[in-house]
Design a protein around this motif. Sequence first.
Motif, PDB file in Angstrom:
ATOM      1  N   ARG A 180       0.826  -1.202   0.000  1.00 15.07           N
ATOM      2  CA  ARG A 180       0.000   0.000   0.000  1.00 15.07           C
ATOM      3  C   ARG A 180       0.864   1.257   0.000  1.00 15.07           C
ATOM      4  O   ARG A 180       2.008   1.246   0.458  1.00 15.07           O
ATOM      5  CB  ARG A 180      -0.893   0.053   1.245  1.00 15.07           C
ATOM      6  N   HIS A 181       0.278   2.361  -0.478  1.00 15.45           N
ATOM      7  CA  HIS A 181       0.861   3.665  -0.233  1.00 15.45           C
ATOM      8  C   HIS A 181       0.760   3.956   1.262  1.00 15.45           C
ATOM      9  O   HIS A 181      -0.030   3.334   1.981  1.00 15.45           O
ATOM     10  CB  HIS A 181       0.089   4.752  -1.002  1.00 15.45           C
ATOM     11  N   PRO A 182       1.523   4.924   1.785  1.00 16.59           N
ATOM     12  CA  PRO A 182       1.361   5.301   3.184  1.00 16.59           C
ATOM     13  C   PRO A 182      -0.079   5.705   3.499  1.00 16.59           C
ATOM     14  O   PRO A 182      -0.813   6.155   2.617  1.00 16.59           O
ATOM     15  CB  PRO A 182       2.313   6.498   3.331  1.00 16.59           C
ATOM     16  N   SER A 183      -0.458   5.533   4.748  1.00 15.76           N
ATOM     17  CA  SER A 183      -1.815   5.877   5.165  1.00 15.76           C
ATOM     18  C   SER A 183      -2.120   7.340   4.898  1.00 15.76           C
ATOM     19  O   SER A 183      -1.220   8.188   4.834  1.00 15.76           O
ATOM     20  CB  SER A 183      -2.000   5.595   6.658  1.00 15.76           C
ATOM     21  N   GLN A 184      -3.381   7.634   4.759  1.00 14.63           N
ATOM     22  CA  GLN A 184      -3.817   9.012   4.590  1.00 14.63           C
ATOM     23  C   GLN A 184      -3.579   9.787   5.888  1.00 14.63           C
ATOM     24  O   GLN A 184      -3.428   9.197   6.961  1.00 14.63           O
ATOM     25  CB  GLN A 184      -5.285   9.038   4.189  1.00 14.63           C
ATOM     26  N   PRO A 185      -3.529  11.137   5.809  1.00 16.73           N
ATOM     27  CA  PRO A 185      -3.193  11.934   6.998  1.00 16.73           C
ATOM     28  C   PRO A 185      -4.176  11.733   8.148  1.00 16.73           C
ATOM     29  O   PRO A 185      -5.343  11.365   7.932  1.00 16.73           O
ATOM     30  CB  PRO A 185      -3.261  13.379   6.477  1.00 16.73           C
ATOM     31  N   VAL A 186      -3.683  11.969   9.357  1.00 14.58           N
ATOM     32  CA  VAL A 186      -4.562  11.938  10.518  1.00 14.58           C
ATOM     33  C   VAL A 186      -5.623  13.023  10.388  1.00 14.58           C
ATOM     34  O   VAL A 186      -5.436  14.021   9.676  1.00 14.58           O
ATOM     35  CB  VAL A 186      -3.779  12.125  11.834  1.00 14.58           C
ATOM     36  N   MET A 187      -6.732  12.812  11.086  1.00 12.77           N
ATOM     37  CA  MET A 187      -7.852  13.761  11.010  1.00 12.77           C
ATOM     38  C   MET A 187      -8.019  14.425  12.377  1.00 12.77           C
ATOM     39  O   MET A 187      -8.483  13.798  13.329  1.00 12.77           O
ATOM     40  CB  MET A 187      -9.124  13.033  10.602  1.00 12.77           C
ATOM     41  N   PRO A 188      -7.627  15.701  12.509  1.00 14.53           N
ATOM     42  CA  PRO A 188      -7.748  16.383  13.793  1.00 14.53           C
ATOM     43  C   PRO A 188      -9.189  16.776  14.089  1.00 14.53           C
ATOM     44  O   PRO A 188      -9.965  17.080  13.175  1.00 14.53           O
ATOM     45  CB  PRO A 188      -6.866  17.622  13.611  1.00 14.53           C
ATOM     46  N   THR A 189      -9.536  16.748  15.336  1.00 15.90           N
ATOM     47  CA  THR A 189     -10.834  17.238  15.789  1.00 15.90           C
ATOM     48  C   THR A 189     -10.643  17.842  17.173  1.00 15.90           C
ATOM     49  O   THR A 189      -9.549  17.758  17.755  1.00 15.90           O
ATOM     50  CB  THR A 189     -11.882  16.119  15.811  1.00 15.90           C
ATOM     51  N   PRO A 192     -14.804  18.754  23.603  1.00 22.08           N
ATOM     52  CA  PRO A 192     -15.591  19.836  24.214  1.00 22.08           C
ATOM     53  C   PRO A 192     -14.763  20.784  25.081  1.00 22.08           C
ATOM     54  O   PRO A 192     -15.120  21.953  25.250  1.00 22.08           O
ATOM     55  CB  PRO A 192     -16.621  19.076  25.057  1.00 22.08           C
ATOM     56  N   SER A 193     -13.632  20.293  25.606  1.00 23.77           N
ATOM     57  CA  SER A 193     -12.784  21.153  26.436  1.00 23.77           C
ATOM     58  C   SER A 193     -11.783  21.954  25.610  1.00 23.77           C
ATOM     59  O   SER A 193     -10.964  22.684  26.164  1.00 23.77           O
ATOM     60  CB  SER A 193     -12.039  20.313  27.469  1.00 23.77           C
ATOM     61  N   GLY A 194     -11.828  21.798  24.283  1.00 26.66           N
ATOM     62  CA  GLY A 194     -10.951  22.575  23.424  1.00 26.66           C
ATOM     63  C   GLY A 194      -9.633  21.917  23.078  1.00 26.66           C
ATOM     64  O   GLY A 194      -8.801  22.513  22.388  1.00 26.66           O
ATOM     65  N   GLU A 195      -9.433  20.676  23.522  1.00 23.37           N
ATOM     66  CA  GLU A 195      -8.188  19.980  23.207  1.00 23.37           C
ATOM     67  C   GLU A 195      -8.246  19.386  21.812  1.00 23.37           C
ATOM     68  O   GLU A 195      -9.261  18.811  21.399  1.00 23.37           O
ATOM     69  CB  GLU A 195      -7.956  18.860  24.224  1.00 23.37           C
ATOM     70  N   THR A 196      -7.162  19.502  21.069  1.00 23.74           N
ATOM     71  CA  THR A 196      -7.072  18.893  19.742  1.00 23.74           C
ATOM     72  C   THR A 196      -6.665  17.432  19.871  1.00 23.74           C
ATOM     73  O   THR A 196      -5.668  17.118  20.523  1.00 23.74           O
ATOM     74  CB  THR A 196      -6.062  19.636  18.856  1.00 23.74           C
ATOM     75  N   VAL A 197      -7.453  16.573  19.275  1.00 23.03           N
ATOM     76  CA  VAL A 197      -7.144  15.134  19.259  1.00 23.03           C
ATOM     77  C   VAL A 197      -7.152  14.674  17.807  1.00 23.03           C
ATOM     78  O   VAL A 197      -7.613  15.387  16.911  1.00 23.03           O
ATOM     79  CB  VAL A 197      -8.152  14.324  20.102  1.00 23.03           C
ATOM     80  N   TYR A 198      -6.643  13.466  17.580  1.00 28.51           N
ATOM     81  CA  TYR A 198      -6.437  13.018  16.215  1.00 28.51           C
ATOM     82  C   TYR A 198      -6.981  11.611  15.999  1.00 28.51           C
ATOM     83  O   TYR A 198      -6.737  10.712  16.808  1.00 28.51           O
ATOM     84  CB  TYR A 198      -4.942  13.027  15.872  1.00 28.51           C
ATOM     85  N   TRP A 199      -7.712  11.432  14.898  1.00 26.11           N
ATOM     86  CA  TRP A 199      -8.103  10.111  14.426  1.00 26.11           C
ATOM     87  C   TRP A 199      -7.058   9.633  13.425  1.00 26.11           C
ATOM     88  O   TRP A 199      -6.627  10.394  12.551  1.00 26.11           O
ATOM     89  CB  TRP A 199      -9.465  10.156  13.720  1.00 26.11           C
ATOM     90  N   ILE A 200      -6.638   8.360  13.545  1.00 28.25           N
ATOM     91  CA  ILE A 200      -5.759   7.781  12.538  1.00 28.25           C
ATOM     92  C   ILE A 200      -6.487   7.770  11.199  1.00 28.25           C
ATOM     93  O   ILE A 200      -7.664   7.405  11.118  1.00 28.25           O
ATOM     94  CB  ILE A 200      -5.339   6.348  12.928  1.00 28.25           C
ATOM     95  N   GLY A 201      -5.795   8.172  10.139  1.00 26.77           N
ATOM     96  CA  GLY A 201      -6.408   8.236   8.817  1.00 26.77           C
ATOM     97  C   GLY A 201      -6.623   6.865   8.201  1.00 26.77           C
ATOM     98  O   GLY A 201      -6.052   5.864   8.652  1.00 26.77           O
ATOM     99  N   PRO A 202      -7.423   6.805   7.146  1.00 24.12           N
ATOM    100  CA  PRO A 202      -7.687   5.533   6.462  1.00 24.12           C
ATOM    101  C   PRO A 202      -6.429   4.966   5.819  1.00 24.12           C
ATOM    102  O   PRO A 202      -5.445   5.681   5.591  1.00 24.12           O
ATOM    103  CB  PRO A 202      -8.720   5.910   5.391  1.00 24.12           C
ATOM    104  N   SER A 203      -6.482   3.682   5.506  1.00 24.25           N
ATOM    105  CA  SER A 203      -5.368   3.036   4.812  1.00 24.25           C
ATOM    106  C   SER A 203      -5.144   3.688   3.455  1.00 24.25           C
ATOM    107  O   SER A 203      -6.076   4.220   2.836  1.00 24.25           O
ATOM    108  CB  SER A 203      -5.655   1.548   4.607  1.00 24.25           C
ATOM    109  N   GLY A 204      -3.913   3.629   2.982  1.00 22.34           N
ATOM    110  CA  GLY A 204      -3.599   4.171   1.677  1.00 22.34           C
ATOM    111  C   GLY A 204      -4.061   3.253   0.555  1.00 22.34           C
ATOM    112  O   GLY A 204      -4.483   2.120   0.780  1.00 22.34           O
TER     113      GLY A 204
END
Length: 248
Positions: A180-189, A192-204
Amino acid sequence: MHILVSNDDGYTAPGIEALVHALRDLAEISVVAPEVNHSGASNSLTLSRPLAVRKAPNGFTYVNGTPSDCVHVALTGLLDRRPDLIVSGINNGANLGDDTLYSGTVAAAAEGYLFGIPSIAFSLVSKAWSNLDVAAQQARAIVAHQLTQPLTGATLLNVNIPDLPLDKILGIQATRLGKRHPSQPVMPTTTPSGETVYWIGPSGAAQDDSEGTDFYALQRGYVSVTPLRLDLTHQTQVSHVAQWVTLL
């Protein structure tokens, strides 16, 4: 004959229920599976806490741990009789190419392989469980063949089944892992407290889906069967590294 069945989607997943139903008349079946979904758990073992083992109303045994935990606990403490075969799946989604490094489905089978037991991981390309009955039929045929005409030597097979009706599946092919190509970028969100967290991106996407790969077979309507091994040594580099370390 005795088959141990596990998975990474959890003991209530439709895939493991379909697999057990398809195999029931082939052998004695024991099921030890995770309590909840552990997709992407790879070969991790839980060493920071004890593991609880419980029995579900349908007779399945479930463990509050990883797929590798389930097979490890089954083989070293739960089962009175050593299995002749370990089967993992049917996974919700494909495990192709690099996916095998992360897959909990493959990891459950690999744990059995480490104990010297022939092991097979099954995955269905569909994420919607469509054509699950067909996948169970294909899994049954492969398991029955292994029981009656077992492969010689250490056996760890990664099987992927296309999301197709039975009359559209063209056959079964032995394959190698694609890439596979490298995975797609992480998805920041933001929480409610204003902290930035990240979802692992989909497979490439597939980088190497050339003829002979698991990707190639699936794209053309074939079931892919890929023999795996767990020796990570880069054999061709050993002599080069031996010369390199003499310079330290």
